[in-house]
Design an enzyme around this catalytic site. Structure first.
Site, short mmCIF file in Angstrom:
data_model
loop_
_atom_site.label_atom_id
_atom_site.label_comp_id
_atom_site.label_asym_id
_atom_site.label_seq_id
_atom_site.Cartn_x
_atom_site.Cartn_y
_atom_site.Cartn_z
N VAL A 94 0.81 -1.22 0.00
CA VAL A 94 0.00 0.00 0.00
C VAL A 94 0.84 1.27 0.00
O VAL A 94 0.33 2.37 -0.24
CB VAL A 94 -0.98 0.02 1.19
CG1 VAL A 94 -2.02 -1.08 1.05
CG2 VAL A 94 -0.24 -0.07 2.53
N ASN A 97 -7.80 -1.74 4.36
CA ASN A 97 -7.72 -2.56 5.56
C ASN A 97 -6.28 -2.90 5.97
O ASN A 97 -6.04 -3.21 7.14
CB ASN A 97 -8.50 -3.86 5.33
CG ASN A 97 -8.29 -4.87 6.43
OD1 ASN A 97 -8.70 -4.67 7.57
ND2 ASN A 97 -7.64 -5.98 6.08
N TYR A 128 0.92 3.51 16.89
CA TYR A 128 -0.23 2.81 16.31
C TYR A 128 -1.51 3.63 16.53
O TYR A 128 -2.30 3.83 15.60
CB TYR A 128 -0.37 1.43 16.94
CG TYR A 128 -1.54 0.63 16.45
CD1 TYR A 128 -1.48 -0.06 15.25
CD2 TYR A 128 -2.72 0.55 17.20
CE1 TYR A 128 -2.57 -0.81 14.80
CE2 TYR A 128 -3.80 -0.19 16.76
CZ TYR A 128 -3.72 -0.86 15.55
OH TYR A 128 -4.80 -1.59 15.11
N ALA A 169 -1.75 6.81 17.04
CA ALA A 169 -1.69 8.04 16.24
C ALA A 169 -2.12 7.79 14.80
O ALA A 169 -2.86 8.58 14.19
CB ALA A 169 -0.28 8.61 16.27
N LYS A 196 -4.12 5.39 13.76
CA LYS A 196 -5.54 5.06 13.71
C LYS A 196 -6.41 6.29 13.98
O LYS A 196 -7.52 6.39 13.44
CB LYS A 196 -5.86 3.93 14.70
CG LYS A 196 -5.22 2.59 14.30
CD LYS A 196 -5.67 2.16 12.89
CE LYS A 196 -5.11 0.81 12.50
NZ LYS A 196 -5.59 0.36 11.17
#
Length: 264
Positions: free
Chosen positions: A60, A87, A152, A154, A156
């Protein structure tokens, strides 16, 4: 344009992505499955059996790969992209002050910039399909920052903000933007080390008496999110409890994080 609805899923080689691919395929959708893990991709495709599926090895972070894969999926789907499911993500934990910069950069690049890449590049494809939806995977760590999961969390929070912003920005174009907000899901991400401990996140969660939600339940939540009106769909009892506490009892969450009992 084909009459068969389509979904393109990143992180489809395991966990939430795999379960969502199975659910949508079972309900007659064409599914594009993308992941950097070729073995995982093969396993997912095998599980889908005779369903209409397409396999893509893709990182990605690679914008050219995004374009190439979505172009190809557009050809086989007759130009249709009903859902782009952003995802793909990685789970990282531990004290921020001890994290390597390479680890920090990788987490941000995959969990946040990878989602932004998908949104930015995917919009052109989504906008051509009436009633389309960008679906993002956030986390209960986006409800209140989780101690031991600072970077993590931050990323999200960023996914949550992007979802809310684009839900408004893309409304006039007829593109919905939604996020699922799961807590502790039974996936390989739980094998990561929990903050301030030598134990896995899975062991820490179960020792605290918190539930692990199945990926099948998350897949159902993804389906509901795509077809519903809520911007955020919370998944699992812990996520619902954290959302309630963040609104009505923020002090208790603050104490929990200071005690090193972050959730999400």
């Amino acid at each position: 344009m084909s009459d068969i609805k389509t979904i393109f899923i990143t992180g489809g080689g395991s966990g939430i992505g795999r379960a969502t691919a199975r659910l949508f395929a079972e309900r007659g959708w064409r599914v594009g499955v993308a992941d950097v893990n070729e073995r995982g991709l093969d396993e997912t495709i095998a599980l889908l059996g005779d369903a209409k599926t397409n396999r893509y090895v893709m990182d990605v972070r690679d914008r050219d790969a995004w374009v190439a894969c979505l172009d190809d999926f557009g050809v086989v789907s007759g130009g249709r992209l009903d859902v782009l499911f952003n995802n793909a993500g990685i789970g990282t934990g531990g004290p921020l002050a001890e994290a390597s910069f390479d680890e920090l950069d990788r987490t941000v690049a995959i969990n946040l910039m990878g989602v932004i890449n998908g949104a930015r590049i995917g919009y052109a494809y989504l906008a051509k399909t009436p009633g389309s939806c960008l679906l993002n995977t956030a986390s209960a760590s986006a409800i209140y920052g989780s101690a031991g999961l600072a970077t993590y969390s931050a990323t999200k929070f960023g996914v949550r903000a992007l979802t809310e912003a684009l839900d408004g920005e893309w409304h006039a174009a007829g593109v919905k933007v939604r996020a699922i907000v799961p807590a502790f899901i039974e996936t390989p991400l739980l094998d990561g080390v929990a903050g301030r401990t030598n134990h896995s996140i899975r062991d820490t969660v179960t020792a605290a008496g918190l539930e692990l939600t199945s990926v099948d339940k998350v897949a159902e939540a993804a389906w509901d999110a795509v077809h519903g009106n809520q911007v955020h769909t919370f998944v699992g009892k812990t996520a619902h409890r954290m959302a309630f506490a963040a609104r009505w009892m923020p002090g208790s969450l603050r104490k929990r994080m200071r005690a090193g009992r972050g959730e999400g």
